[in-house]
Write a protein that holds these residues in place. Sequence first.
Motif, PDB file in Angstrom:
ATOM      1  N   THR A 159       0.837  -1.196   0.000  1.00  0.00           N
ATOM      2  CA  THR A 159       0.000   0.000   0.000  1.00  0.00           C
ATOM      3  C   THR A 159       0.872   1.247   0.000  1.00  0.00           C
ATOM      4  O   THR A 159       1.914   1.297   0.642  1.00  0.00           O
ATOM      5  N   VAL A 160       0.437   2.268  -0.715  1.00  0.00           N
ATOM      6  CA  VAL A 160       1.222   3.489  -0.863  1.00  0.00           C
ATOM      7  C   VAL A 160       1.511   4.114   0.502  1.00  0.00           C
ATOM      8  O   VAL A 160       0.639   4.235   1.359  1.00  0.00           O
TER       9      VAL A 160
ATOM     10  N   GLU B 164      -0.437   7.319  -6.250  1.00  0.00           N
ATOM     11  CA  GLU B 164      -0.952   5.986  -6.572  1.00  0.00           C
ATOM     12  C   GLU B 164      -1.893   6.084  -7.767  1.00  0.00           C
ATOM     13  O   GLU B 164      -2.636   7.062  -7.895  1.00  0.00           O
TER      14      GLU B 164
ATOM     15  N   ASN C  72      -4.517   3.416 -10.310  1.00  0.00           N
ATOM     16  CA  ASN C  72      -5.095   2.092 -10.542  1.00  0.00           C
ATOM     17  C   ASN C  72      -5.905   2.110 -11.828  1.00  0.00           C
ATOM     18  O   ASN C  72      -6.574   3.108 -12.143  1.00  0.00           O
TER      19      ASN C  72
ATOM     20  N   ASN D 192       2.248   2.505  -7.251  1.00  0.00           N
ATOM     21  CA  ASN D 192       2.356   3.558  -6.251  1.00  0.00           C
ATOM     22  C   ASN D 192       3.809   3.752  -5.845  1.00  0.00           C
ATOM     23  O   ASN D 192       4.640   2.857  -6.014  1.00  0.00           O
TER      24      ASN D 192
END
Length: 810
Positions: free
Chosen positions: A155-156, A663, A665, A677
């Motif tokens: 996760t960023v 980030e 997506n 990210n």
Amino acid sequence: MFLKHPLRNILFFVLLQTFAFAQAPAPRTAVVKGRVKDEKGMAVSYATVRLNNTNLATFTESDGTYELKNIPHGHHEIQVTSVEIKARSQKIHVHKPHHDLHFSVTREVRDLNEVQVVQKTEKKEIETQGFAANVIETKAVATRNVQTNELLNRTVGIRVRQNGGLGSAVNYNLNGMSGGSVRIFIEGIPISTYGASFSLNSIPPANIERIEVYKGVIPAHLADDALGGAINVILKKGLSNNLSASVSYGSFNTLQASVSGMYRNASNGFTVKASGFHNYSDNDYEVWGKFVRNILPNGRYDYVRARRFNDAYRSTGGQLEAGFTDVKWADQFLIGYNGSGDYNEIQHGTYMSIPYMGRFSESGAHVLSLNYKKKDLLVKGLELTFSGMSSRRKEVVTDTVRWNYNWFGEQSLGLSGLPILRPAGAQQGAPTINHIRRNVSTARAGINYDFHPNHRLVLNHILYRIDRDEQDFMRSATEREFIGTRDLTKHITSAAYELKAFESKFKGNVFAKYYQQKIERLDPKLVTINGEQTRIEERASSSKNTLGHGAALSYAVIQNLFILASAEKAVRLPSEGEVFGSPGENIVENFGIRPEVSNNLNVGLRGGPFTVGRHKFSFSAAGFIRDTRDKIVRRVNPRLNDAVQTDPFENLGKTKSIGFEAEANYIFANNLNLGLNFSKFNSVFNMRYDPNGREYDYYNKQLPNEPFFTINANAQYGVKNLFVKDALLNIYYGFGFVERFYTTWLDIEDFRTPRQYIQDIGVSYVLPNKKWVISADLKNAFDKQAYDNFAVQKPGRAFYLKLNYTINHY
């Protein structure tokens, strides 16, 4: 009397409310769920499912499933809409706690002008409140061989720091803030309550609904001194009867198994939840490079490639809760027990320079809990929550082997050819069989009052108390009479006001927090008075209290594009391990450590999801500042070859961290998912002169032992109807980059980790009945060196196979 016993009185208050309002009228609600499929039987993903004439809505998952909660009893109409299908409505009479309602729809490409977002998902609602927050949903990875910490590490802005393989000590870095600055919660309760044998990796992703990550600025409802950030795990709360089990096996003799289930009586709301886990690994992975060396009899270094040999780990635990859910007098009333234990061999001290043989720790915890929750208590919009826990924890650290060992697991030899003895008689100092006992009490009470659809008041209080004592059985009986006790009590009260305006385009949240902590130490001593030996008690105590405050704001510039800003004067009180030490983690006591205070600021932009035909994308970007005074860090010791590698935590004066993260997506046709990210920050020591007016050697230098630049990328592709109809094959790829960083203040190449390029590959196959899932994962596929805290090497290439079985509505 109330102030002397806050936990008892809060518990009494909740029980009083429970029985006093047991007959209070409350609207009955239900859950409606099902699956949306097209005329070919294919799942329809990300369609909007709405209860007509209300604001209750949700989106279908990638497999077409949906779940609508809090639907009042009565006659209703539910509608499904999407750009890919013709709108479809069905009527339903809601009269029991759970209903199944499935939809069969017709595919149809529509013009984008007809798209209307009805309601945000819970993920989007949290991420657009103004806080620097990320919500990790676990459904896509629940059946893979992925640990919860691995999910966080992708996760960023998050870097999970782990001292080796399965079971090794873990801490978390969020935008340059790490260690105790980042607090971990399970449903708002500090995970430390459960003991060292229970960690995030003890909770399989299949049991987690979502993980909320807050960076730098923490909302009032968590009510803790999480100065750097908070990770709050929300467990699944579905009220359907179910049973699921999984088992995985892989490299380094690693076995992980979990089982969970739930039963609810629909007629009276009686509910039972149970879960259990077992983890084991030899952790005998290969290590090599400049940090792995044997010291020859003549003092020369012999760099070797060897397997870790004193690093096995085992943990087992379970949880049982019983009570009532979704009844008139409580949305949730559960009494529970959580028990866990572990065995952990300790391979080395702070650094990898000298391996240990025979040093290990064992720990166990017994936790009793009470959880109560009630919406619309007394008046509409008033919600009360209470969680209370009492735990007894025990840890034993054993270290009695007196010889020195090399990385081949052999006794080290001196010039005479004889084995070398450890300087103090054991691997990490003097021989010890140290029994550490902790009694921990935690209580959290909260009130949320929605006195208007656009206005909310929040009040929370958390109490944390720990009593600790030690007994080293390697000491004489007389010496054990003079072992002291350590007590720590913490109170944190928070209040907040939340506002929505301009048709919910603007959201504001202002809050204040009051912190109190009291630390007490008692050390018996034997002194000579008038020629006679007398036992006295040397006492010391410290009390601290301070005030923090902050705000979070967000504004929707256009639909699905938000500007976010948050700021907080944040405070962190030193934790029990930092004040009193932790023998199992080679940490020594520092009773004089001071609270850490930081002025934190986040400014960011979040957009999406935007849909164009079969393409969907979203993005976020944020900048941050952490201006910190008295930062609490583990002391950096550059002497890698010291026989005893124990260091305290200490205050670091002034530091400043400035950074940026982003980030993006992308989803195509609900089959291909791509994510990228990165996070980069400059975290430096910002104090130029010492108290004597001399300039610090490391003024304006990057803080050591912190990875300051990371990149993560991932890809997933799904193949439907492979081999058999309704089966699903998912192919995964992950890439992680960590820039090299120094592990001490000295700019010496020997003290710097190399750049890290880690790649993972995985596949999972879901059988048509959706009950069986088989997955295989190849971690660190190209066997690259991976490092973390103080250049401790993590596992290289590893392969794991996992089998997952789920029964719903048994």
